[in-house]
Design a protein around this motif. Structure first.
Motif, PDB file in Angstrom:
ATOM      1  N   VAL A  77       0.843  -1.195   0.000  1.00 17.61           N
ATOM      2  CA  VAL A  77       0.000   0.000   0.000  1.00 17.61           C
ATOM      3  C   VAL A  77       0.879   1.247   0.000  1.00 17.61           C
ATOM      4  N   PHE A 200     -15.034   4.285  -3.272  1.00 18.24           N
ATOM      5  CA  PHE A 200     -14.324   3.082  -2.848  1.00 18.24           C
ATOM      6  C   PHE A 200     -15.220   1.840  -2.934  1.00 18.24           C
ATOM      7  N   LEU A 205     -12.915  -1.409  -4.075  1.00 22.19           N
ATOM      8  CA  LEU A 205     -11.513  -1.266  -3.680  1.00 22.19           C
ATOM      9  C   LEU A 205     -11.275  -1.917  -2.322  1.00 22.19           C
ATOM     10  N   HIS A 207      -8.001  -2.403  -0.827  1.00 21.75           N
ATOM     11  CA  HIS A 207      -6.805  -1.957  -0.105  1.00 21.75           C
ATOM     12  C   HIS A 207      -6.794  -0.451   0.139  1.00 21.75           C
ATOM     13  N   THR A 208      -7.742   0.271  -0.429  1.00 17.57           N
ATOM     14  CA  THR A 208      -7.699   1.734  -0.436  1.00 17.57           C
ATOM     15  C   THR A 208      -8.356   2.316   0.806  1.00 17.57           C
ATOM     16  N   ILE A 257      -5.100   9.740   0.539  1.00 14.13           N
ATOM     17  CA  ILE A 257      -5.501   8.384   0.170  1.00 14.13           C
ATOM     18  C   ILE A 257      -4.270   7.475   0.091  1.00 14.13           C
ATOM     19  N   SER A 259      -3.233   3.583  -1.315  1.00 14.17           N
ATOM     20  CA  SER A 259      -3.824   2.623  -2.251  1.00 14.17           C
ATOM     21  C   SER A 259      -2.750   1.756  -2.887  1.00 14.17           C
ATOM     22  N   THR A 260      -3.190   0.925  -3.805  1.00 13.69           N
ATOM     23  CA  THR A 260      -2.300   0.081  -4.608  1.00 13.69           C
ATOM     24  C   THR A 260      -2.537   0.390  -6.083  1.00 13.69           C
ATOM     25  N   ASP A 263      -5.699  -1.321  -7.189  1.00 16.54           N
ATOM     26  CA  ASP A 263      -6.935  -0.638  -6.793  1.00 16.54           C
ATOM     27  C   ASP A 263      -7.170   0.615  -7.643  1.00 16.54           C
ATOM     28  N   ILE A 264      -6.114   1.373  -7.900  1.00 21.37           N
ATOM     29  CA  ILE A 264      -6.273   2.567  -8.739  1.00 21.37           C
ATOM     30  C   ILE A 264      -6.744   2.162 -10.131  1.00 21.37           C
ATOM     31  N   TRP A 267     -10.356   1.400  -9.902  1.00 23.37           N
ATOM     32  CA  TRP A 267     -11.114   2.654  -9.791  1.00 23.37           C
ATOM     33  C   TRP A 267     -11.241   3.333 -11.152  1.00 23.37           C
TER      34      TRP A 267
END
Length: 493
Positions: A77, A200, A205, A207-208, A257, A259-260, A263-264, A267
């Motif tokens: 993360v 999210f 998501l 991990h976010t 934020i 995140s990974t 995840d981005i 998104w």
């Protein structure tokens, strides 16, 4: 250029997708990233690539936690810092689609406790950093009142405007704190809750989250730096240190934020797939650059030369992009014309991955490959063609020939400097040095030309050459802190 023509020509629309290089391989991408990591001493990096709505690459490289030697994985993360503003942009457009707000509305319609001069500023001006508001952080990027929101507000409200609204671009955090207040008032939720519930969760998501250096975060990739801020100037040294950042709740619309890359990417898929915004026109509005009072656009740098709603954008003739950047360590670019998105997250401040994301895109879109000269200032391209044919060692002679034919068409100092750094970033050091030596010879009164040449000489291992040129730079500009610091480091060896 007239405003109407500018908007028509520069807005990020959705035309026919460009042809992709289907032979772009995992090995090519890994080689490029490993080269960058070695060059910039990046501990850890994550990358994700989306083509035509599908994730075609997701990888992690390096060390997430240097202290304990923990390898980076796809679950590591990273803090995305000011990339958070892109999520704030989506939140505002969700309220626009719900009919609760208009981008041209004055903020005085929504907030009561404002200085009179602030009330006429528009939502769009706040979000595009064109409001002229005083900044709620100081030159060393500390909040004026620390975690004390009331103290920060009392201090920033007492400061004058930095420029007339719409006159120019200047990166500003105050506007985003105000936007967060407006989102909270209209939604009835805290800013964090609104983003969690409306972005999210719909995007799935896992991990976010919001957080900063004070939080215990599972699989944290940490934050490191070789830089320090002295008097508002970023200075780079050789010692790797932990970068500690604090994002109080009231500052979260501007940054915060974690995140990974996966995840981005997810998104971005949800955003472009209609899960977060219903109308594609909302995306186009969100990614359209603000046109200043003089009819031009400005942004954070020469590449991201336009500012949209939480998203810096590239204003160029082809392969335009919307590209949030954060903490000088994370960035992701969406190329709507090419059905391509690239996410790069790192744990090192000062990497500025936005400067090599176009090179990654070039592995998938042939017209963007560095071998075509894509991304270089247009005025250097004729000179580049000639030097590719005759050799970069012929740069002084070729320059003289071009000058004799049409001196007005020659590239300027900044364009040559950009070209030199681009060659350096592509590990073409002899070519980079040829261009930067040329730049210093044709602009002998430029301290920056000597500073740039010295920096690449140092990178190439030429200690004496670097010392000599840093000295020339300092002779022209005694206040060049970068040159003085590098001279001290080189002379101490």
């Amino acid at each position: 250029m007239k405003v109407a023509a500018l908007i028509a020509g520069l807005c990020l629309a959705f035309p026919v997708w460009a042809q992709h290089n289907t032979s772009a391989s995992h090995d090519d991408l890994m080689a490029l990233l490993q080269q960058r990591m070695a060059q910039q001493q990046i501990p850890a990096l994550q990358v994700a690539v989306i083509e035509h709505g599908k994730v075609v690459e997701l990888a992690a490289l390096g060390t997430a936690n240097v202290e304990n030697g923990v390898p980076a994985t796809n679950d590591s993360v990273f803090s995305i810092n000011s990339c958070t503003k892109a999520f704030t942009g989506v939140a505002v457009m969700q309220l626009v689609e719900a009919g609760k707000i208009k981008l041209g509305d004055p903020i005085g319609l929504y907030l009561d406790d404002l200085p009179p001069a602030w009330r006429a500023l528009t939502i769009r001006q706040l979000m595009t950093h064109t409001s002229g508001l005083p900044n709620i952080i100081d030159e060393q990027e500390n909040l004026l009142g620390g975690e004390n929101e009331a103290l920060s507000w009392s201090k920033v409200k007492a400061l004058p405007f930095e420029f007339a609204p719409g006159e120019r671009y200047r990166y500003n955090q105050t506007g985003y704190v105000l936007i967060g207040k407006i989102i909270e008032k209209l939604s009835g939720e805290s800013f964090v809750q609104f983003v969690e519930n409306h972005q999210f969760k719909p995007a799935g998501l896992k991990h976010t989250r919001f957080g900063d250096s004070s939080d215990v975060v599972a699989h944290s990739a940490g934050a490191y730096t070789y830089s320090r801020n002295e008097g508002g100037k970023w200075l780079t040294g050789t010692r790797l240190a932990i970068a500690y950042v604090t994002f109080p709740a009231y500052f979260r619309p501007a940054a915060g934020i974690l995140s990974t890359a996966g995840d981005i990417a997810q998104w971005l898929q949800a955003l472009q797939g209609g899960k977060l915004l219903k109308d594609k026109a909302s995306l186009q509005a969100m990614w359209s650059p603000y046109v200043l009072n003089n009819g031009t656009t400005q942004g954070p740098n020469d590449l991201l030369n336009g500012s949209a709603l939480g998203w810096p954008v590239t204003v160029r003739g082809a392969h335009r992009a919307a590209g949030p950047i954060g903490g000088m360590r994370s960035a992701f670019f969406v190329y709507p014309e090419d059905a391509l998105s690239v996410v790069v997250l790192t744990n090192l401040q000062g990497v500025n991955p936005e400067l090599f994301i176009d090179d990654i895109a070039g592995l998938y879109v042939p017209a963007m490959h560095p071998s075509t000269g894509f991304g270089l200032p247009p005025e250097v391209l004729p000179l580049r063609t000639a030097l590719l044919q005759r050799g970069f060692e012929q740069a002084p002679q070729v320059w003289a020939e071009f000058q004799a034919r049409d001196a007005q068409a020659l590239p300027g100092e900044e364009a040559l400097n950009v070209w030199g750094y681009k060659l350096s970033s592509q590990q073409q050091l002899p070519q980079a040095l040829a261009i930067l030596r040329l730049n210093a010879s044709v602009h002998p009164a430029s301290w920056n030309a000597y500073d740039s040449l010295a920096e690449i000489l140092e990178q190439a291992g030429d200690r004496q050459g670097a010392i000599a040129n840093y000295g020339k730079s300092l002779a022209l500009n005694a206040g060049n802190s970068h040159a003085s610091e590098r001279l001290r480091a080189l002379q101490a060896r």
